[in-house]
Enzyme design. Structure first.
Site, PDB file in Angstrom:
ATOM      1  CE  LYS A 202      -3.641   2.704   2.248  1.00 24.41           C
ATOM      2  NZ  LYS A 202      -4.854   2.261   3.626  1.00 24.41           N
ATOM      3  NE  ARG A 260      -7.362  -3.814  10.940  1.00 29.43           N
ATOM      4  CZ  ARG A 260      -6.398  -2.801  10.791  1.00 29.43           C
ATOM      5  NH1 ARG A 260      -4.693  -2.573   9.922  1.00 29.43           N
ATOM      6  NH2 ARG A 260      -6.650  -1.064  10.784  1.00 29.43           N
ATOM      7  CD  GLU A 345      -2.058  -3.938  10.862  1.00 27.81           C
ATOM      8  OE1 GLU A 345      -2.565  -4.747  10.372  1.00 27.81           O
ATOM      9  OE2 GLU A 345      -0.609  -4.248  11.244  1.00 27.81           O
ATOM     10  CG  HIS A 376      -5.794 -35.812  15.678  1.00 31.79           C
ATOM     11  ND1 HIS A 376      -5.574 -37.054  16.195  1.00 31.79           N
ATOM     12  CD2 HIS A 376      -5.994 -35.989  14.836  1.00 31.79           C
ATOM     13  CE1 HIS A 376      -6.963 -37.736  15.225  1.00 31.79           C
ATOM     14  NE2 HIS A 376      -7.239 -36.894  14.612  1.00 31.79           N
ATOM     15  CE  LYS A 485       6.121  -1.080  10.550  1.00 26.91           C
ATOM     16  NZ  LYS A 485       4.635   0.011   9.447  1.00 26.91           N
TER      17      LYS A 485
HETATM   18  O1  LIG Z   1       1.241  -2.328   2.456  1.00 21.44           O
HETATM   19  P1  LIG Z   1       2.401  -1.809   2.659  1.00 21.44           P
HETATM   20  O2  LIG Z   1       2.271  -0.709   3.229  1.00 21.44           O
HETATM   21  O3  LIG Z   1       3.637  -2.874   2.629  1.00 21.44           O
HETATM   22  O4  LIG Z   1       1.933  -2.538   4.398  1.00 21.44           O
HETATM   23  C1  LIG Z   1       2.166  -4.051   4.758  1.00 21.44           C
HETATM   24  C2  LIG Z   1       1.435  -4.105   6.364  1.00 21.44           C
HETATM   25  O5  LIG Z   1       2.648  -2.996   7.188  1.00 21.44           O
HETATM   26  C3  LIG Z   1       1.947  -2.285   8.204  1.00 21.44           C
HETATM   27  O6  LIG Z   1       3.269  -2.742   9.542  1.00 21.44           O
HETATM   28  C4  LIG Z   1       0.617  -2.468   8.710  1.00 21.44           C
HETATM   29  O7  LIG Z   1       0.733  -3.169  10.395  1.00 21.44           O
HETATM   30  C5  LIG Z   1      -0.267  -3.731   8.178  1.00 21.44           C
HETATM   31  O8  LIG Z   1      -1.791  -3.372   7.723  1.00 21.44           O
HETATM   32  C6  LIG Z   1       0.141  -3.921   6.666  1.00 21.44           C
HETATM   33  O9  LIG Z   1      -1.201  -4.372   6.130  1.00 21.44           O
END
Ligand SMILES: O=P(O)(O)OC[C@H]1O[C@H](O)[C@H](O)[C@@H](O)[C@@H]1O
Length: 515
Positions: A202, A260, A345, A376, A485
């Site tokens: 994204k 998500r 999330e 199991h 991060k």
């Molecule tokens: O699609 P992107 O911008 O690479 O993000 C990928 C993912 O990483 C982030 O840290 C969020 O926790 C997620 O909600 C997201 O889907």
């Protein structure tokens, strides 16, 4: 503040107090077995048919009175108004100042007056044209999706779930982890000329994805691959960053699609390549049917609402800390991981949408594995452990294979486990005693096809909306993923230099051992 909507904290409502009183009073000592004896219509009253999905909720630890108080709670918390604001395109993701419109990706052409509807269909058409041409291109045998979180879990879950509809002769790979072992293992099986890389992000800034994308391109060039533009496609809202990466073909989407919630957007390209444009449209149509159900069905007969309210009851009144997902279909093997992100999330928050601390518990822990495997392994704990864990069984009536005997065994096991959890089996106490009275829900899909999968996933999205709305949180942000991060970027150079100044003793000690 949600555009002019001021809602009470759920635990300040009258319904909440009445629910508490009910739990401690008339409900105390509730027993499922007795409930079925005393309520001849319990199965009918506690089940719900929704588009493509039937749900039996009757084996949950809940009675009629709790159910009607939960509906009252939804009214006091203005759930319908909040839902309508989402469908009206209001910025219900208020901490990011964004609308929440993943549902618009599923609205049929011409059926929405939303200003973004035309663009949605333009992108969808272009993305499906691309899917069709990749499908027709026999030279491409391998499609590698590089993405993480929402840019990985949805497509990966859906491609597996719909494997019976997948085009023969193409393999689909999903690389998400920054751990190079994952990408290296996939690259070992590939040749540049027959590989298409989809860089799905994204933001197009996510460290894992950009690291993997750069390594994939370096491998492609080193192995004699020609024409990066033909073999790399970007799926992103950040078209500029994709262009700077050297990608010519980009399918975009807007920031009103949460990660998500994005498998319906161009992030769904791997799904569309696997199952074809027509089936992808059927996936969207199934989800849209559930959207309409959620938007219009009365609360008492609205499946996502009923599920979300049951989640509130289980979590806040019965104190259940987790929910186990038991899909009795091996193609749904990635569903638990997908639902983990969707629920945890979205609703793993400790402050309300205005940033004020909550005094109620929110997201449960979700976990699970396909049945019968889980039986199991950890079902022992479900049957005889000290905690009550509601289990969600998902069964599919028709199998997509012709092997005799298997499907009846599979379905019988799903039914029997739900039955055993509820009935229990008294013994003279001790090891062989099954206490029973343990809750479960049971979902039935007629077939695991694109439409039913779309409806089932949309149902899960709206259920998460419902409980998040009652809790008063912003279910569409994820600030909790940021801190780690940032700290990782401080640690990367320290791994090279060994510099530990400013670190706590544990992190310093571990870093020294990892160098
Ligand atoms: O699609 P992107 O911008 O690479 O993000 C990928 C993912 O990483 C982030 O840290 C969020 O926790 C997620 O909600 C997201 O889907």
């Amino acid at each position: 503040m949600i555009t002019g909507l001021s809602r009470p904290h759920c635990d300040h409502t009258q319904a909440w107090q009445l629910l508490r009183q009910h739990r401690d009073g008339q409900f105390a000592g509730f027993d499922l077995r007795r409930a079925f004896q005393h309520e001849p219509a319990r199965f009918e009253t506690h089940s719900q048919q929704a588009p493509h999905v039937f749900a039996d909720l009757s084996k949950n630890l809940v009675d009629e009175h709790a159910r009607s108080l939960l509906l009252e709670l939804a009214r006091e918390c203005m759930l319908e108004r909040h839902r309508d604001l989402m469908f009206a395109g209001a910025p219900v993701n208020n901490t990011e100042g964004r609308a929440v419109k993943h549902w618009l990706l599923r609205v049929p052409r011409g059926a929405s007056a939303d200003p973004d509807a035309a663009e949605v269909h333009e992108t969808l058409d272009a993305m499906l044209d691309c899917a069709a041409s990749v499908r027709a291109d026999e030279a491409i045998t391998d499609v590698v999706n590089i993405g993480i979180g929402g840019s990985d879990l949805g497509p990966q879950m859906a491609v597996a779930a719909l494997e019976a509809f997948a085009i023969p002769g193409k393999r689909f790979h999903f690389v998400s982890n920054v751990d190079g072992h994952e990408l290296a293992a996939v690259l070992r099986t590939l040749r540049p000329a027959s590989t298409l890389f989809l860089i799905a992000s994204k933001t197009f800034t996510t460290l894992e994805t950009m690291t993997n994308a750069r390594s994939a391109r370096a491998w492609f060039e080193a192995e004699g691959g020609r024409d990066v533009a033909r073999h790399f496609v970007a799926l992103t809202t950040n078209t500029q960053a994709a262009a700077e990466f050297g990608i010519r073909t980009t399918f975009g989407f807007r920031d009103w699609v949460g990660g998500r919630y994005s498998m319906w957007s161009s992030i769904g390209l791997p799904i569309a390549i696997a199952i074809g444009p027509e089936n992808f449209r059927a996936l969207l149509a199934g989800a849209h049917a559930m959207d309409r159900h959620f938007a219009t069905a009365p609360l008492a007969a609205n499946l996502p609402v009923r599920l979300g309210l049951l989640d509130i009851w289980n979590r806040n009144f019965l104190g259940q800390p987790s929910r186990s997902i038991a899909p009795y279909h091996s193609a749904l093997r990635r569903l638990p991981a997908y639902l983990q992100q969707l629920e945890m999330e979205s609703n793993g928050k400790r402050v309300d949408a205005q940033g004020r601390p909550l005094s109620v518990q929110t997201s449960p822990v979700l976990w699970g594995e396909p049945g019968t495997n889980g039986q199991h392994a950890y079902f022992q704990m479900l049957h005889q452990g000290t905690d009550t864990v509601p289990v969600e069984f998902i069964a599919v009536r028709q199998a997509a294979h012709g092997l005799p005997g298997h499907h009846a065994q599979l379905l019988a096991n799903a039914l029997a486990q739900a039955q055993a959890l509820m009935q229990g089996r008294p013994d003279a106490g001790g090891h062989r005693d099954f206490p029973g009275n343990r809750p479960s829900s049971f979902f039935i899909l007629d077939r695991l096809d694109p439409a039913s999968l779309g409806a089932f996933i949309a149902m899960q999205e709206h259920r998460v909306f419902t409980s998040g709305s009652i809790w008063g949180i912003d279910s569409f942000d994820q600030w909790g993923v940021e801190l780690g991060k940032v700290l990782a970027q401080d640690i990367v150079p320290r791994l090279a230099t060994g510099e530990v100044q400013g670190l706590d003793a544990s992190t310093a000690g571990l870093l020294a051992r990892l160098r």
